[in-house]
Design a protein around this motif. Structure first.
Motif, PDB file in Angstrom:
ATOM      1  N   MET A   1       0.748  -1.221   0.230  1.00  0.00           N
ATOM      2  CA  MET A   1      -0.026  -0.133   0.061  1.00  0.00           C
ATOM      3  C   MET A   1       0.932   1.202  -0.569  1.00  0.00           C
ATOM      4  N   ARG A   2       0.259   2.223  -0.081  1.00  0.00           N
ATOM      5  CA  ARG A   2       0.827   3.676  -0.898  1.00  0.00           C
ATOM      6  C   ARG A   2       0.298   4.753   0.307  1.00  0.00           C
ATOM      7  N   ILE A   3       0.977   5.629   1.058  1.00  0.00           N
ATOM      8  CA  ILE A   3       0.149   6.325   1.936  1.00  0.00           C
ATOM      9  C   ILE A   3       1.217   7.564   1.608  1.00  0.00           C
ATOM     10  N   LEU A   4      -0.059   8.166   1.551  1.00  0.00           N
ATOM     11  CA  LEU A   4       0.650  10.181   0.816  1.00  0.00           C
ATOM     12  C   LEU A   4      -0.272  11.054   2.775  1.00  0.00           C
ATOM     13  N   MET A   5       0.622  11.169   3.379  1.00  0.00           N
ATOM     14  CA  MET A   5       0.747  12.191   4.965  1.00  0.00           C
ATOM     15  C   MET A   5       0.128  14.132   4.426  1.00  0.00           C
ATOM     16  N   VAL A   6      -1.036  14.888   4.397  1.00  0.00           N
ATOM     17  CA  VAL A   6      -0.628  15.477   3.676  1.00  0.00           C
ATOM     18  C   VAL A   6      -1.270  16.825   5.057  1.00  0.00           C
ATOM     19  N   CYS A   7      -0.373  17.854   4.917  1.00  0.00           N
ATOM     20  CA  CYS A   7      -0.892  19.433   5.730  1.00  0.00           C
ATOM     21  C   CYS A   7      -0.941  20.119   4.824  1.00  0.00           C
ATOM     22  N   ILE A  20       5.685   8.020  12.099  1.00  0.00           N
ATOM     23  CA  ILE A  20       5.161   6.925  13.392  1.00  0.00           C
ATOM     24  C   ILE A  20       4.453   5.822  11.674  1.00  0.00           C
ATOM     25  N   MET A  21       3.833   6.823  11.002  1.00  0.00           N
ATOM     26  CA  MET A  21       3.275   4.725   9.646  1.00  0.00           C
ATOM     27  C   MET A  21       4.365   4.281   9.507  1.00  0.00           C
ATOM     28  N   LYS A  22       5.829   5.119   8.708  1.00  0.00           N
ATOM     29  CA  LYS A  22       6.723   3.912   8.769  1.00  0.00           C
ATOM     30  C   LYS A  22       6.871   3.398   9.460  1.00  0.00           C
ATOM     31  N   THR A  23       7.427   3.996  11.010  1.00  0.00           N
ATOM     32  CA  THR A  23       7.514   3.221  11.860  1.00  0.00           C
ATOM     33  C   THR A  23       6.951   1.703  12.501  1.00  0.00           C
ATOM     34  N   LYS A  24       5.476   2.180  12.228  1.00  0.00           N
ATOM     35  CA  LYS A  24       4.144   1.051  12.601  1.00  0.00           C
ATOM     36  C   LYS A  24       4.435   0.290  11.441  1.00  0.00           C
ATOM     37  N   ALA A  25       4.581   0.858  10.374  1.00  0.00           N
ATOM     38  CA  ALA A  25       3.776  -0.747   9.544  1.00  0.00           C
ATOM     39  C   ALA A  25       5.350  -1.094   9.416  1.00  0.00           C
ATOM     40  N   ALA A  26       6.653  -0.739   9.584  1.00  0.00           N
ATOM     41  CA  ALA A  26       8.103  -1.863   9.669  1.00  0.00           C
ATOM     42  C   ALA A  26       7.890  -2.486  10.591  1.00  0.00           C
ATOM     43  N   LEU A  30       4.707  -5.284   7.183  1.00  0.00           N
ATOM     44  CA  LEU A  30       3.987  -3.875   6.174  1.00  0.00           C
ATOM     45  C   LEU A  30       4.615  -4.019   5.169  1.00  0.00           C
ATOM     46  N   ASN A  31       4.268  -3.906   4.111  1.00  0.00           N
ATOM     47  CA  ASN A  31       5.807  -3.252   3.279  1.00  0.00           C
ATOM     48  C   ASN A  31       5.136  -2.395   2.691  1.00  0.00           C
ATOM     49  N   TRP A  32       4.629  -1.529   3.492  1.00  0.00           N
ATOM     50  CA  TRP A  32       3.845   0.191   2.574  1.00  0.00           C
ATOM     51  C   TRP A  32       4.988   1.124   2.714  1.00  0.00           C
ATOM     52  N   GLU A  33       4.538   2.067   1.470  1.00  0.00           N
ATOM     53  CA  GLU A  33       5.234   3.467   1.508  1.00  0.00           C
ATOM     54  C   GLU A  33       4.462   4.453   2.080  1.00  0.00           C
ATOM     55  N   VAL A  34       5.519   4.960   2.301  1.00  0.00           N
ATOM     56  CA  VAL A  34       4.547   6.222   3.447  1.00  0.00           C
ATOM     57  C   VAL A  34       5.521   7.669   2.795  1.00  0.00           C
ATOM     58  N   ASP A  35       4.917   8.395   2.032  1.00  0.00           N
ATOM     59  CA  ASP A  35       5.651   9.982   1.900  1.00  0.00           C
ATOM     60  C   ASP A  35       4.516  10.719   2.513  1.00  0.00           C
ATOM     61  N   SER A  36       4.740  12.149   3.045  1.00  0.00           N
ATOM     62  CA  SER A  36       4.586  12.947   3.092  1.00  0.00           C
ATOM     63  C   SER A  36       4.351  14.243   2.318  1.00  0.00           C
ATOM     64  N   ALA A  37       3.716  15.601   2.174  1.00  0.00           N
ATOM     65  CA  ALA A  37       3.203  16.339   1.419  1.00  0.00           C
ATOM     66  C   ALA A  37       2.175  17.667   1.757  1.00  0.00           C
ATOM     67  N   GLY A  38       2.964  18.970   1.325  1.00  0.00           N
ATOM     68  CA  GLY A  38       1.848  20.085   1.736  1.00  0.00           C
ATOM     69  C   GLY A  38       1.171  20.596   1.002  1.00  0.00           C
ATOM     70  N   THR A  39       0.038  20.989   1.451  1.00  0.00           N
ATOM     71  CA  THR A  39      -0.927  21.442   0.257  1.00  0.00           C
ATOM     72  C   THR A  39      -0.395  23.120  -0.029  1.00  0.00           C
ATOM     73  N   GLY A  40       0.631  23.877   0.745  1.00  0.00           N
ATOM     74  CA  GLY A  40       1.225  25.429   0.710  1.00  0.00           C
ATOM     75  C   GLY A  40       2.421  24.538   0.425  1.00  0.00           C
ATOM     76  N   PHE A 145      -5.274   2.169  12.459  1.00  0.00           N
ATOM     77  CA  PHE A 145      -5.094   2.401  10.489  1.00  0.00           C
ATOM     78  C   PHE A 145      -4.070   0.557  10.318  1.00  0.00           C
ATOM     79  N   VAL A 146      -3.285   0.338  11.108  1.00  0.00           N
ATOM     80  CA  VAL A 146      -2.628  -0.224  10.808  1.00  0.00           C
ATOM     81  C   VAL A 146      -2.563  -2.026  11.655  1.00  0.00           C
ATOM     82  N   GLU A 147      -3.309  -1.880  13.064  1.00  0.00           N
ATOM     83  CA  GLU A 147      -4.160  -2.909  13.912  1.00  0.00           C
ATOM     84  C   GLU A 147      -5.419  -3.358  12.601  1.00  0.00           C
ATOM     85  N   ALA A 148      -5.998  -2.400  12.078  1.00  0.00           N
ATOM     86  CA  ALA A 148      -6.971  -3.146  11.089  1.00  0.00           C
ATOM     87  C   ALA A 148      -6.514  -3.327   9.955  1.00  0.00           C
ATOM     88  N   ALA A 149      -5.655  -3.077   9.432  1.00  0.00           N
ATOM     89  CA  ALA A 149      -4.723  -4.286   8.149  1.00  0.00           C
ATOM     90  C   ALA A 149      -5.405  -5.109   8.632  1.00  0.00           C
TER      91      ALA A 149
END
Ligand code: 4NP
Length: 153
Positions: A1-7, A20-26, A30-40, A145-149
Motif C-alpha cells: 500500500m502507498r500512503i501519503l500524509m498531507v498538512c 510514525i506510520m512508516k515505523t509502525k508498518a515496518a 507491512l511493506n508500505w510506502e509512506v510519504d508526506s506533502a504540504g498543500t502550501g 490503521f495498522v491494526e485494522a490492516a
C-alpha cells in the motif's frame, strides 16, 4: 500500500505522521510506502520543524531525512490513501481530484479514531506545547490503521 500524509506546510504534522506510520508498518512487517506533502509551497525543500524532530526523537523515530514538498495532482495516481490532517487540507486536496475514485482516497486522519466528526489535528506551528498532543493523536490514529490492516477480514 502507498500512503501519503498531507498538512499545510509539510514541516510539523505530516512529517510526524509519515515517520510514525512508516515505523509502525515496518514493525508489523507491512511493506508500505509512506510519504508526506504540504498543500502550501512555502517550506519546500526544508527539513521538518525542529520541534517535530524533537518529539519524534523522544519517541524513538528519526525524521531528519525528510524534506518538505508540495502536494500535486499526480499524487492521486501514485497513492492508494491520502490522509489529510485538517478540514482545510481536505478541501485543498479534494479540489484537485479529477473523479470519484480519487476523492475516495482522501481520508481525514482523525476519522480513524472519531469517524464522521470532522475532527482536525491542530496546527502546532504557533504552539510549542502542541507537539506532544499532536504526536499522541497521530500515534493513536496510525496504530488503529495498522491494526485494522492486520486484523482478519
Ligand atoms: P504543518 O504546520 O502544516 O503541520 O506543517 C505549519 C507549518 C508552517 C505554516 C503553517 C503550518 N506556515 O504558515 O508557515
Amino acid at each position: 500500500m502507498r500512503i501519503l500524509m498531507v498538512c499545510l506546510g509539510n514541516i510539523c504534522r505530516s512529517p510526524l505522521a509519515e515517520g510514525i506510520m512508516k515505523t509502525k508498518a515496518a514493525e508489523s512487517g507491512l511493506n508500505w510506502e509512506v510519504d508526506s506533502a504540504g498543500t502550501g509551497y512555502w517550506h519546500s525543500g526544508e527539513p521538518p520543524d525542529r520541534r517535530s524532530i524533537q518529539i519524534a526523537r523522544k519517541n524513538g523515530i528519526d525524521i531528519t531525512d525528510q524534506r518538505a514538498r508540495q502536494f500535486r495532482a499526480a499524487d492521486f495516481e501514485k497513492f492508494d490513501k491520502i490522509f489529510v490532517m485538517d478540514v482545510n487540507n481536505r478541501k485543498d486536496v479534494l479540489v484537485q481530484a479529477k473523479d470519484e475514485t480519487q476523492r475516495q482516497k482522501v481520508v481525514l486522519m482523525l476519522d480513524l479514531l472519531f469517524p464522521g466528526q470532522d475532527r482536525s489535528v491542530p496546527d502546532p506551528y504557533y504552539d510549542d506545547n502542541g507537539f506532544e498532543e499532536v504526536f499522541g493523536m497521530l500515534d493513536a490514529a496510525c496504530t488503529k490503521f495498522v491494526e485494522a490492516a492486520l486484523s482478519p477480514k
